[in-house]
Design an enzyme around this catalytic site. Structure first.
Site, short mmCIF file in Angstrom:
data_model
loop_
_atom_site.label_atom_id
_atom_site.label_comp_id
_atom_site.label_asym_id
_atom_site.label_seq_id
_atom_site.Cartn_x
_atom_site.Cartn_y
_atom_site.Cartn_z
N PRO A 83 3.54 -28.34 -12.25
CG PRO A 83 2.30 -27.85 -10.34
CD PRO A 83 3.56 -28.52 -10.78
CG ASN A 84 -0.82 -24.81 -13.66
OD1 ASN A 84 -1.78 -25.31 -14.24
ND2 ASN A 84 -0.78 -24.65 -12.36
NE ARG A 101 1.39 -20.66 -15.49
CZ ARG A 101 2.17 -21.07 -14.48
NH1 ARG A 101 3.19 -21.87 -14.71
NH2 ARG A 101 1.91 -20.70 -13.25
CE1 TYR A 135 5.71 -18.28 -14.58
CE2 TYR A 135 3.40 -17.66 -14.83
CZ TYR A 135 4.46 -18.06 -14.03
OH TYR A 135 4.27 -18.23 -12.69
CG ASN A 171 10.07 -24.28 -12.78
OD1 ASN A 171 9.49 -24.12 -11.72
ND2 ASN A 171 9.97 -23.43 -13.79
CB ALA A 173 2.16 -24.04 -7.68
CD GLU A 184 14.54 -23.51 -6.24
OE1 GLU A 184 15.52 -23.37 -5.48
OE2 GLU A 184 13.39 -23.15 -5.94
CG HIS A 221 11.62 -20.88 -9.67
ND1 HIS A 221 10.51 -21.69 -9.57
CD2 HIS A 221 12.43 -21.23 -8.65
CE1 HIS A 221 10.65 -22.47 -8.52
NE2 HIS A 221 11.81 -22.23 -7.94
NE ARG A 274 5.30 -14.14 -9.91
CZ ARG A 274 4.77 -15.22 -10.50
NH1 ARG A 274 5.55 -16.18 -10.98
NH2 ARG A 274 3.46 -15.32 -10.62
C1 DQA Z 1 7.42 -20.72 -11.42
C2 DQA Z 1 7.08 -19.77 -10.26
C3 DQA Z 1 6.02 -20.40 -9.36
O1 DQA Z 1 5.72 -19.53 -8.27
C4 DQA Z 1 4.75 -20.64 -10.14
O2 DQA Z 1 3.79 -21.28 -9.34
C5 DQA Z 1 4.98 -21.40 -11.41
C6 DQA Z 1 6.17 -21.10 -12.19
C7 DQA Z 1 8.41 -20.07 -12.41
O3 DQA Z 1 8.97 -20.81 -13.21
O4 DQA Z 1 8.59 -18.85 -12.39
O5 DQA Z 1 4.14 -22.17 -11.83
O6 DQA Z 1 8.04 -21.87 -10.90
#
Ligand code: DQA
Length: 140
Positions: free
Chosen positions: A10-11, A18, A23, A74, A77, A98, A100, A107
């Protein structure tokens, strides 16, 4: 040619908009292009999937059985909340990396737990887009 499924949670579709200070300014289609070009260079077949919905991600993982040689995920959240995604990965048993974009270990407290890390054979944090390249290289 190995087939790799890349799943973004998501997002991540809002990259560029964002929190650019975290990011970056590049947009989600830029990430997809980067992943596809990198996969081509590495002679991997890649499919990139993004969803804002946990159940759709679980279903995508279930359907990957016998279709893909590897998963790069990835979960965004859902990293920090989803036992369902962890269970789906365990169920299909596909080798999973995985990724990120940010370094979740540096964080907020609530980002310190990654359920997917319990299954993934490698976890790449805080390397931006190139984290996906590192993950793809793991499957070469
Ligand atoms: C994320 C880190 C997560 O904590 C966050 O909710 C994201 C992006 C990252 O790629 O750094 O949406 O997965």
């Amino acid at each position: 040619m190995k087939k790799i499924l890349v799943i973004n949670g998501p997002n991540l579709n809002l990259l560029g908009l964002r929190e650019p200070e975290l990011y970056g300014n590049k947009k989600y289609p830029d990430l997809v292009k980067y992943i596809k070009n990198t996969a081509k260079e590495l002679r991997l077949k890649v499919k990139v999937f993004q969803s804002n919905e946990e159940g759709k991600i679980v279903t995508k993982i279930q359907r990957a059985l016998n279709r893909y040689d590897g998963i790069i995920i990835n979960p965004a959240a859902y990293t920090h909340t989803s036992i369902a995604i962890l269970d789906a990965l365990k169920a299909v048993g596909i080798k999973t990396a995985e990724v990120h974009l940010t370094d979740i270990s540096k964080r907020e407290d609530f980002r310190q737990i990654s359920f997917v890390s319990r299954y993934a054979f490698c976890s790449i944090f805080g390397e931006g887009f190139s984290g996906y390249k590192k993950a793809l290289e793991q499957f070469v």
